[in-house]
Design an enzyme around this catalytic site. Structure first.
Site, PDB file in Angstrom:
ATOM      1  N   THR A 187       0.939  -1.345   0.075  1.00 22.66           N
ATOM      2  CA  THR A 187       0.027  -0.060  -0.003  1.00 22.66           C
ATOM      3  C   THR A 187       0.806   1.132  -0.018  1.00 22.66           C
ATOM      4  OG1 THR A 187       0.177  -0.082   2.267  1.00 22.66           O
ATOM      5  CG2 THR A 187      -1.913  -1.259   1.251  1.00 22.66           C
ATOM      6  N   CYS A 202      -3.105  10.444  -7.313  1.00 22.17           N
ATOM      7  CA  CYS A 202      -2.385  10.580  -8.545  1.00 22.17           C
ATOM      8  C   CYS A 202      -3.058  10.555  -9.846  1.00 22.17           C
ATOM      9  CB  CYS A 202      -1.558   9.071  -8.649  1.00 22.17           C
ATOM     10  SG  CYS A 202      -2.390   7.804  -8.505  1.00 22.17           S
ATOM     11  N   GLY A 245       3.451   2.397 -18.224  1.00 19.24           N
ATOM     12  CA  GLY A 245       3.763   2.465 -17.363  1.00 19.24           C
ATOM     13  C   GLY A 245       4.432   1.426 -16.542  1.00 19.24           C
ATOM     14  N   ASN A 289       3.016  -1.693 -16.551  1.00 19.56           N
ATOM     15  CA  ASN A 289       2.202  -2.444 -15.657  1.00 19.56           C
ATOM     16  C   ASN A 289       1.752  -3.562 -16.545  1.00 19.56           C
ATOM     17  OD1 ASN A 289       0.677   0.526 -14.057  1.00 19.56           O
ATOM     18  ND2 ASN A 289       2.834  -0.295 -13.715  1.00 19.56           N
ATOM     19  N   SER A 341     -16.877 -28.075 -68.351  1.00 18.81           N
ATOM     20  CA  SER A 341     -15.912 -27.010 -69.036  1.00 18.81           C
ATOM     21  C   SER A 341     -16.699 -25.658 -69.201  1.00 18.81           C
ATOM     22  CB  SER A 341     -15.136 -27.542 -69.991  1.00 18.81           C
ATOM     23  OG  SER A 341     -14.398 -28.671 -69.741  1.00 18.81           O
ATOM     24  N   VAL A 353     -14.122 -24.514 -61.632  1.00 14.95           N
ATOM     25  CA  VAL A 353     -12.713 -25.150 -61.691  1.00 14.95           C
ATOM     26  C   VAL A 353     -11.952 -24.217 -63.044  1.00 14.95           C
ATOM     27  CG1 VAL A 353     -11.082 -27.094 -61.713  1.00 14.95           C
ATOM     28  CG2 VAL A 353     -13.273 -27.128 -60.803  1.00 14.95           C
ATOM     29  N   HIS A 402     -11.061 -36.777 -65.737  1.00 15.32           N
ATOM     30  CA  HIS A 402     -11.556 -36.784 -64.506  1.00 15.32           C
ATOM     31  C   HIS A 402     -12.361 -38.052 -63.826  1.00 15.32           C
ATOM     32  CE1 HIS A 402     -12.542 -34.989 -60.542  1.00 15.32           C
ATOM     33  NE2 HIS A 402     -13.885 -35.303 -60.872  1.00 15.32           N
TER      34      HIS A 402
HETATM   35  N1  LIG Z   1     -17.932 -26.746 -61.392  1.00 10.57           N
HETATM   36  C1  LIG Z   1     -17.955 -28.233 -60.759  1.00 10.57           C
HETATM   37  O1  LIG Z   1     -18.976 -28.231 -59.782  1.00 10.57           O
HETATM   38  C2  LIG Z   1     -17.458 -29.091 -61.402  1.00 10.57           C
HETATM   39  C3  LIG Z   1     -17.377 -30.415 -61.012  1.00 10.57           C
HETATM   40  C4  LIG Z   1     -16.633 -31.397 -61.475  1.00 10.57           C
HETATM   41  C5  LIG Z   1     -15.659 -31.084 -62.619  1.00 10.57           C
HETATM   42  N2  LIG Z   1     -15.659 -29.749 -63.163  1.00 10.57           N
HETATM   43  C6  LIG Z   1     -15.049 -29.299 -64.214  1.00 10.57           C
HETATM   44  O2  LIG Z   1     -15.784 -29.729 -65.295  1.00 10.57           O
HETATM   45  C7  LIG Z   1     -15.051 -29.710 -66.549  1.00 10.57           C
HETATM   46  C8  LIG Z   1     -15.040 -31.129 -67.029  1.00 10.57           C
HETATM   47  O3  LIG Z   1     -16.579 -31.424 -67.470  1.00 10.57           O
HETATM   48  P1  LIG Z   1     -17.059 -32.490 -68.200  1.00 10.57           P
HETATM   49  O4  LIG Z   1     -16.796 -33.563 -67.791  1.00 10.57           O
HETATM   50  O5  LIG Z   1     -18.457 -32.378 -68.438  1.00 10.57           O
HETATM   51  O6  LIG Z   1     -16.379 -32.249 -69.902  1.00 10.57           O
HETATM   52  P2  LIG Z   1     -16.243 -31.088 -70.628  1.00 10.57           P
HETATM   53  O7  LIG Z   1     -17.239 -30.133 -70.434  1.00 10.57           O
HETATM   54  O8  LIG Z   1     -14.899 -30.587 -70.698  1.00 10.57           O
HETATM   55  O9  LIG Z   1     -16.619 -31.905 -72.034  1.00 10.57           O
HETATM   56  C9  LIG Z   1     -15.671 -32.845 -72.636  1.00 10.57           C
HETATM   57  C10 LIG Z   1     -15.848 -33.100 -74.068  1.00 10.57           C
HETATM   58  O10 LIG Z   1     -16.999 -33.828 -74.268  1.00 10.57           O
HETATM   59  C11 LIG Z   1     -17.949 -32.673 -75.271  1.00 10.57           C
HETATM   60  N3  LIG Z   1     -19.236 -32.755 -75.158  1.00 10.57           N
HETATM   61  C12 LIG Z   1     -19.839 -32.207 -73.962  1.00 10.57           C
HETATM   62  N4  LIG Z   1     -21.152 -32.342 -74.221  1.00 10.57           N
HETATM   63  C13 LIG Z   1     -21.441 -33.256 -75.227  1.00 10.57           C
HETATM   64  C14 LIG Z   1     -22.588 -33.782 -75.932  1.00 10.57           C
HETATM   65  N5  LIG Z   1     -23.753 -33.718 -75.284  1.00 10.57           N
HETATM   66  N6  LIG Z   1     -22.311 -34.556 -77.027  1.00 10.57           N
HETATM   67  C15 LIG Z   1     -21.190 -34.744 -77.518  1.00 10.57           C
HETATM   68  N7  LIG Z   1     -20.077 -34.286 -77.147  1.00 10.57           N
HETATM   69  C16 LIG Z   1     -20.136 -33.689 -75.833  1.00 10.57           C
HETATM   70  C17 LIG Z   1     -17.140 -31.494 -75.251  1.00 10.57           C
HETATM   71  O11 LIG Z   1     -17.395 -30.491 -76.060  1.00 10.57           O
HETATM   72  C18 LIG Z   1     -15.636 -31.972 -74.761  1.00 10.57           C
HETATM   73  O12 LIG Z   1     -14.904 -31.873 -75.886  1.00 10.57           O
HETATM   74  C19 LIG Z   1     -13.661 -29.883 -65.893  1.00 10.57           C
HETATM   75  O13 LIG Z   1     -12.889 -28.779 -66.338  1.00 10.57           O
HETATM   76  C20 LIG Z   1     -13.497 -30.014 -64.610  1.00 10.57           C
HETATM   77  O14 LIG Z   1     -12.533 -29.393 -63.699  1.00 10.57           O
HETATM   78  C21 LIG Z   1     -16.577 -28.863 -62.341  1.00 10.57           C
HETATM   79 FE   LIG Z   2     -15.834 -34.949 -59.563  1.00 12.78          FE
END
Ligand SMILES: NC(=O)c1ccc[n+]([C@@H]2O[C@H](COP(=O)([O-])OP(=O)(O)OC[C@H]3O[C@@H](n4cnc5c(N)ncnc54)[C@H](O)[C@@H]3O)[C@@H](O)[C@H]2O)c1
Ligand SMILES: [Fe+2]
Lengths: 92, 882
Positions: B141, B278, B455, B457, B572, B634, B760
């Site tokens: 104190t 203080c 300070g 503290n 795609s 993607v 894929h």
């Molecule tokens: N966004 C998402 O949730 C998700 C999930 C999984 C994959 N992806 C992505 O999707 C892509 C793959 O997609 P995908 O597997 O559909 O293939 P894609 O879209 O690449 O198609 C593949 C080939 O098939 C042909 N094609 C598509 N439909 C057709 C039809 N009805 N008749 C004839 N030809 C046909 C296309 O022109 C292409 O040349 C990749 O880039 C992958 O990373 C995305």
């Molecule tokens: Fe997938």
């Protein structure tokens, strides 16, 4: 032989504590082992702690083995926080 | 015992010391290996008291506190008298008030506060706070507030069920002992444990004992209030410590404030206990516009403005030229006595001596702390000048303590509070009484003013009950609210494309690829556009689109102003459209900023923009990715051989049209690839840590349909009905993984696909069986997630087997059946079940494994897999998959 019901409820009154420990000390005179049951103990005071410590010391001198059992956790916490090793050693 | 101070430190601290100075402890030289059995006894008793205290209820504690407050109030005059007599500092009347503040005011603040067991429930955070006493407190104190500090510290210590042992400043040891004794007796009478308040008595070895005390093993916390040296020693005790030290309060009187009010408040404050408090004002910084006026106001209320010559004479009296700190002899003395000592003749009723300091003299001694009715005054040219001068004082000893401002202008208050480093910044109030808390404001009532690191503290708080508690936090497990989000319109069945007609589209930007153009799919779409809808086609999307494709699309769309984006194609095309739309709506965002990794997207670092200016219609022409309903996009980073996933529900298409007439031309091989991708989505989402009732329902149905339909698609690719089944299943699986995510199978497939250019779906196929084995084993490491309380991957695989018709009842057998069924599905669909069936040489594959492991390990999909793989387990999985 266990001594029952010596320590009951809230041990706050110094007289109650004194009489409980003097009973205990008398028992210690003609035994070589004492088992204290704290099952019904609800509260301990500073005075109680001191008495218990000195009883343990006396018992040691008389070569009486003391054991404390059924310590309620809230009382065990008091022993822990108080850091009285002599008491802690005999618990359980 | 050892100390951390060197002899040089010692000297410096001694000089810096404010309230203690010459008579103060010279701790260092007196540190010896003495032992003091009666201090040991005191502390052993305190230790037991603190232990016994743990049994007390809030009611018992409050009864004790009430009794002690009553005793303090009853004796407040007596304590004040003793303090003034013993210390010969301060003013009797004000010391009474301090004692009352430390009891009545403090009590008012804490009486209803909880300090036992649960002290706070934080409902929103599902957490409670529980009080655990700190134990035995060694309390030092100060000589300036001896009795009030004992009252205050005893009350907050009892309220928190601690035991406290006081060590007084030698010059106040008698009044401290007396006060402590009175309070202790009152506490005992009210049921407090024996030994809960203790004190060191006046004796020739008090300083050594204090040292001994604060280093004692039975002390849990050192609570020091006093001069800088003492506080430093407290902190160096090696114990947890709350040490609070000296101040040097600057007060800015801004031109927006009423001068007579400011003068009165400052006068009340600076004369309180003869300046012996203080947080009281030390230097006034006054705006030029009101400078003369303010001084006149001070004169009116019997303050004395020293002439230049007089200030010169006064300076060495107030600040000892030898030590450079305030002269202990005049701490808490009346103004006229101090003037007298300087040879200045002033009336005996003079309240304060004001000394005007030349602005150039930054090191003027009077700019330091002076706990007596002497005030320095600085004139400020401007607001900026004033703030800088306040900072100068604020950093001339006393940083972190207290500061004050009188202003009506909120802007200047805002600047002041931001610039000045003080634990309490008192606005438009007397700083001494304001700092005490509870009278002029709602600060916790205290006699220990934390100064923070400014300070040296540990706290800036008005030290209060909560500083004497170990607060235990008990957070309850939080079950995370989950979600289920999908596009709000999904149209399906052969011919559903014509639904396009009903949309109110005016400018449709159609994204597609060359194959769609060639197959006439694009034409179908155009034919189904609403009447009068303008459109523009961008058909440059390639498989696995990159940022370049998106940039090209953006150039195309820039002068078109679409209200609809229509994606016609596989994953795609749909992903490319998501990207084009995102950067079209938000041209300022950067791709890199959106692709930052995360574990829980609700907590991730980046904030995703909100989209909605345009609508996105997704028309898938493959049955696999689920991109038509997913929040993922993607984009390939071709340079770095990487795929970057953007993920946000803002990316989810608004409308999905699941029309199998557009899929019939998809060749058999990509049909199988994309189909098994959808199957993997459902399988992984079903065992994911995010799996839930909503996604589970979709997964089971998708798995069942794909298991039955995919082989038929391979046999009869032009059957629109079969195709529709498969098309629906892919979208169901897409909805499931959009909300429950995927797992390790995808992580490995992504790595394999990127490395060896495997499509894929195919890349997923080769890991299906090993993933099931891995997840149905006993995990080396579980994936932590608060919503899951059991590991049920095995049971879930068994459930799938049953839904696919397995008659077994044992889990192990059901899993064997499931794998058999998957093998059968793969073979009927012309898909591989091992990497060796792909066109990859063993040596190349083995060489690639480290890279595959590292890529898969960093894949986001891995984080929702139920079993967390160790790197070596992941490696094993890759090896066994060949
Ligand atoms: N966004 C998402 O949730 C998700 C999930 C999984 C994959 N992806 C992505 O999707 C892509 C793959 O997609 P995908 O597997 O559909 O293939 P894609 O879209 O690449 O198609 C593949 C080939 O098939 C042909 N094609 C598509 N439909 C057709 C039809 N009805 N008749 C004839 N030809 C046909 C296309 O022109 C292409 O040349 C990749 O880039 C992958 O990373 C995305
Ligand atoms: Fe997938």
């Amino acid at each position: 032989m266990p001594i029952k019901n010596l320590f009951n409820g809230e041990m706050t009154s110094n007289e109650v504590i004194d009489s409980a420990f003097s009973l205990l000390e008398n028992q210690a005179l003609d035994r070589n082992e004492i088992l204290i049951n704290f099952q019904n103990l609800v509260f301990v005071s500073v005075y109680f702690l001191e008495k218990l410590e000195s009883f343990i010391e006396k018992a040691k001198k008389l070569n009486v083995k003391v054991q404390i059992k059924n310590v309620p956790p809230s009382i065990y916490k008091v022993f822990r926080v108080a850091r009285v090793n002599e008491i802690l050693k005999l618990c359980f | 015992m050892t100390m951390v101070f060197s002899p040089q430190d010692k000297h410096e601290n001694f000089v810096l010391d404010t309230e203690a100075t010459r008579l103060n402890f010279d701790f260092i030289s007196e540190l010896q290996e003495d032992s003091f059995p009666h201090v040991d006894q005191l502390l052993l008793k305190a230790r037991k008291a603190s232990a016994v205290f743990t049994q007390y209820t809030q009611g018992q504690v409050d009864k004790i506190v009430y009794a002690v407050v009553r005793a303090a109030l009853e004796h407040s005059r007596e304590f004040a008298k003793l303090a003034v007599e013993e210390t010969r500092m301060g003013l009797f009347e004000d010391k009474i008030l301090k004692n009352i503040v430390a009891s009545e005011f403090l009590y008012h603040q804490i009486k209803d506060k909880k300090t036992v067991n649960v002290i706070r429930e934080i409902k929103d955070e599902q957490m409670v706070e529980i009080a655990e006493p700190v134990g035995v407190i060694a309390a030092l104190t100060p000589v300036t507030n001896p009795t009030s500090t004992v009252i205050y510290k005893s009350i907050i210590s009892l309220k928190t069920r601690n035991a406290i042992v006081f060590s007084p400043h030698l010059m106040s040891s008698k009044c401290v002992a007396y006060t402590a004794e009175v309070l202790y007796k009152a506490a005992l009478k009210a049921g407090a444990p024996e030994g809960c308040i203790g004190w060191l008595k006046r004796n020739s070895k008090l300083r050594k004992q204090t040292n001994y005390l604060i280093h004692h093993k039975e002390v849990d916390l050192v609570f020091a209030t006093g001069g800088t040296t003492m506080v430093k020693v407290a902190y160096s005790s090696g114990k947890p410590a709350i040490g609070v030290g000296s101040g040097n309060t600057p007060v800015y009187v801004h031109k927006s404030y009423d001068v007579s009010s400011a003068a009165m408040d400052i006068c009340i404050s600076k004369t309180f206990d003869n300046g012996n408090e203080c947080p009281s004002e030390q230097t006034l910084v006054v705006d030029d516009d009101i400078y003369e006026q303010l001084l006149q106001e001070f004169k009116k209320i019997n303050c004395y403005i020293c002439k230049e010559e007089e200030t010169k004479k006064l300076t060495p009296v107030v600040i000892d030229p030898e030590t450079g700190v305030m002269n202990y002899k005049y701490v808490g003395k009346e103004a006229y006595k101090i003037a007298q000592a300087a040879g200045i003749d002033v009336p005996t009723n003079t309240k304060i001596l004001l000394c005007e300091i030349n602005s150039d003299d930054k090191n003027h001694p009077l700019l330091k702390e002076k706990l007596m009715p002497v005030l320095a005054v600085l004139r400020a040219e401007s607001e900026g000048d004033a703030l800088s001068k306040c900072l100068l004082v604020n950093h001339s000893g006393g940083t972190g303590h207290t500061a004050g401002i009188f202003a009506k202008d909120e802007n200047v208050i805002a600047k002041f509070q931001n610039l000045i480093n003080a634990g309490r910044i008192i606005v438009n109030q007397p700083t001494s009484l304001g700092g005490l808390g509870g009278m002029y404001n709602n600060l916790p009532t205290t006699l220990s003013f934390g100064c923070g690191t400014g300070g040296a503290n540990s706290t800036t708080e008005n030290v209060n009950i909560y500083n004497l508690l170990n607060i235990k936090r008990v957070p309850r497990r939080q079950i995370m609210p989950m979600w289920f989000r999908i596009p709000n319109q999904v149209y399906f069945n052969p011919g559903s494309l014509n639904v396009l007609k009903i949309f109110p589209a005016k400018n449709a930007f159609i994204v597609t690829d060359k194959t769609m153009e060639k197959l006439g799919v694009l034409k179908k779409v155009i034919d189904n556009l609403p009447n009068g809808c303008n459109f523009k086609v961008f058909s440059d999307v390639e498989s696995e689109p990159s940022k370049d494709v998106i940039d090209r699309g953006l150039t195309e769309v820039s002068n078109f102003s679409p209200d609809y984006f229509i994606a016609v194609g596989g994953g795609s095309v749909i992903d490319a459209t998501k990207g084009i739309r995102l950067f079209y709506e938000c041209p300022d965002i950067k791709f890199e900023d959106l692709s930052v990794d995360f574990v829980d997207f609700r907590k991730r670092v980046i904030s995703f923009p909100t989209l909605g200016k345009t609508k996105l219609v997704a028309i898938p022409t493959t049955s696999g990715t689920g991109s038509e309903v997913s929040p993922a996009c993607v984009i390939a980073d071709k340079k770095n051989n990487l795929k970057v996933s953007l993920f946000d529900y803002n990316l989810t298409p608004d409308i999905a049209i699941i029309d199998s007439e557009l899929v019939c031309e998809l060749p058999v091989k990509p049909s199988a690839d994309t189909g098994i991708d959808a199957f993997t989505h459902a399988l992984e989402a079903f065992v994911s840590i995010y799996a839930n009732d909503f996604t589970d329902a979709l997964c089971l149905q998708a798995i069942k349909i794909i298991y039955e339909t995919l082989p038929k698609v391979i046999q009869r690719p032009h059957d629109v009905e079969i195709r529709q089944k498969m098309h629906n299943a892919a979208t169901l699986a897409g909805m499931a993984f959009s909300n429950a995510s995927v797992g390790i199978n995808h992580a490995m497939a992504h790595a394999l696909g990127a490395k060896f250019g495997v499509p894929h779906g195919r890349a997923n196929a080769v890991f299906l069986l090993s993933t099931i084995d891995f997840n149905s084993g006993i995990p080396t490491k579980f994936m932590p997630f608060p919503n899951n309380k059991k590991y049920i991957a095995k049971e879930k695989y068994a459930e799938i087997a049953k839904s696919l018709g397995s008659q077994n009842n044992e889990i192990e057998k059901l899993i064997v059946d499931l794998k058999e069924k998957i093998k059968e599905l793969l073979s009927k669909s012309g898909l591989p079940c091992r990497i060796s069936e792909l066109d990859i040489k063993l040596d190349d594959y083995l060489a690639a494994i480290p890279d595959l492991v590292s890529k898969a390990f960093n894949d986001l999909s891995l984080r929702t897999n139920p079993r967390m793989p160790l790197v070596e387990e992941l490696e094993g999985l890759f090896r066994n998959a060949y």
